[in-house]
Scaffold this motif. Structure first.
Motif, PDB file in Angstrom:
ATOM      1  N   LEU A   3      20.068   4.059  34.376  1.00 16.14           N
ATOM      2  CA  LEU A   3      20.616   3.767  35.797  1.00 16.14           C
ATOM      3  C   LEU A   3      21.864   3.240  35.819  1.00 16.14           C
ATOM      4  O   LEU A   3      22.950   3.787  36.663  1.00 16.14           O
ATOM      5  N   ILE A   4      22.110   2.181  35.115  1.00 16.22           N
ATOM      6  CA  ILE A   4      23.417   1.480  35.212  1.00 16.22           C
ATOM      7  C   ILE A   4      24.304   2.331  34.897  1.00 16.22           C
ATOM      8  O   ILE A   4      25.633   2.581  35.321  1.00 16.22           O
ATOM      9  N   LEU A   5      24.090   3.179  33.786  1.00 15.71           N
ATOM     10  CA  LEU A   5      25.144   3.978  33.189  1.00 15.71           C
ATOM     11  C   LEU A   5      25.514   5.150  34.086  1.00 15.71           C
ATOM     12  O   LEU A   5      26.677   5.437  34.323  1.00 15.71           O
ATOM     13  N   LYS A   6      24.372   5.594  34.774  1.00 14.78           N
ATOM     14  CA  LYS A   6      24.760   6.663  35.803  1.00 14.78           C
ATOM     15  C   LYS A   6      25.515   5.985  36.920  1.00 14.78           C
ATOM     16  O   LYS A   6      26.473   6.966  37.424  1.00 14.78           O
ATOM     17  N   LYS A   7      25.300   4.913  37.460  1.00 17.34           N
ATOM     18  CA  LYS A   7      25.705   4.306  38.713  1.00 17.34           C
ATOM     19  C   LYS A   7      27.586   3.996  38.237  1.00 17.34           C
ATOM     20  O   LYS A   7      28.448   4.431  38.874  1.00 17.34           O
TER      21      LYS A   7
END
Length: 286
Positions: A3-7
């Motif tokens: 999720l952090i990478l996607k953001k």
């Protein structure tokens, strides 16, 4: 972690940097490693070879943008839609060309513009193809990537202000820049962006840009500060405020006023047709 990478990947500024870097990298890579060596091995004429390479680059840039953002943003790439393609391409080109033609006509009637001779039409090969790919690169990067993403994020009005400044800054490195040139560049960046807002497609701002740029060497003017091959050998003799500086006819106060009218017209149309976007902070990562 995912999720952090996607953001991070989908944060607007990261998306802009990746979009420009990948599209530019693909364009330069294919041009230098494939199209130029291949074309030059079959064609001896540099003019014809450069023309072919430039038009291949047009296809490469559009295709790389299309597939990159189709995968990246998981959506249909409506900004390259064929809707009104012919109308916006031909109409936009004539529109851009006509605006500066009106300036030339005014100068001619005032006695500030005369034509000595026709240089020839060799400009329509390599030099014109360079205008095409140069205008396309600017419109894809400034309009489709930077402006489109910022407009969706911060809204139309703030995006218009930001893109006008971003568009102007690299052009300050051009030769013969004046105060009026800066005003022209700010207005130019605004004009093409509001055209995009109105149509939500590449074709009109790109074609207007190309028609505007082509009008300058056609009538014998410098192009954005650069002295290039001309189609008409002409003389500009009058007040610099009217005929423009060494930057070219586009920083004539007449050109700027007409371009401001174009800005006002498309802004009004965009408001009327509810094309103005509001800030959408919640959709940053979508």
């Amino acid at each position: 972690m995912k999720l952090i990478l996607k953001k991070i990947i989908h944060f607007p500024l990261i998306k802009i940097v990746l979009g420009i870097s990948i599209c530019l990298g693909v364009l330069i890579g294919i041009q230098n490693l494939i199209s130029k060596p291949l074309v030059n091995s079959f064609i001896d004429s540099k003019s014809i070879g450069d023309t072919i390479v430039n038009y291949i680059s047009v296809i490469v840039l559009l295709v790389s943008y299309y597939y990159l953002f189709k995968v990246y943003e998981k959506r249909e790439i409506s900004e390259l839609s064929k809707t009104s393609l012919k109308t916006e391409l031909f109409g936009g080109f004539l529109f851009g060309f006509s605006v500066l033609s009106l300036v030339i006509l005014t100068l001619y009637l005032l006695g500030y513009y005369t034509v000595d001779s026709i240089s020839g039409f060799s400009y329509l090969l390599a030099p014109f193809s360079f205008l095409v790919i140069a205008a396309l690169i600017e419109e894809v990067f400034f309009r489709l990537i930077i402006y489109r993403i910022i407009e969706k994020w911060l809204g139309t009005y703030l995006a218009l202000l930001i893109i006008a400044i971003i568009f102007t800054v690299p052009h300050l490195l051009n030769d013969n820049v004046t105060v009026l040139s800066v005003l022209l560049l700010l207005t130019f960046g605004f004009a093409h962006s509001i055209m995009y807002t109105y149509t939500k497609r590449l074709w009109l701002p790109f074609a207007f840009h190309l028609g505007w740029n082509f009008a300058q060497p056609f009538f014998g003017s410098n192009l954005s500060g650069t002295e290039e091959q001309h189609i008409l050998n002409s003389n500009f003799d009058g007040p610099i405020l009217l005929i423009g500086s060494a930057f070219g006819i586009e920083d004539s106060i007449l050109s700027i006023v007409l371009l401001l009218m174009v800005c006002a017209t498309f802004l009004k149309l965009s408001i009327k047709k509810n094309k103005i976007e509001k800030p959408s902070y919640s959709n940053v990562y979508k």
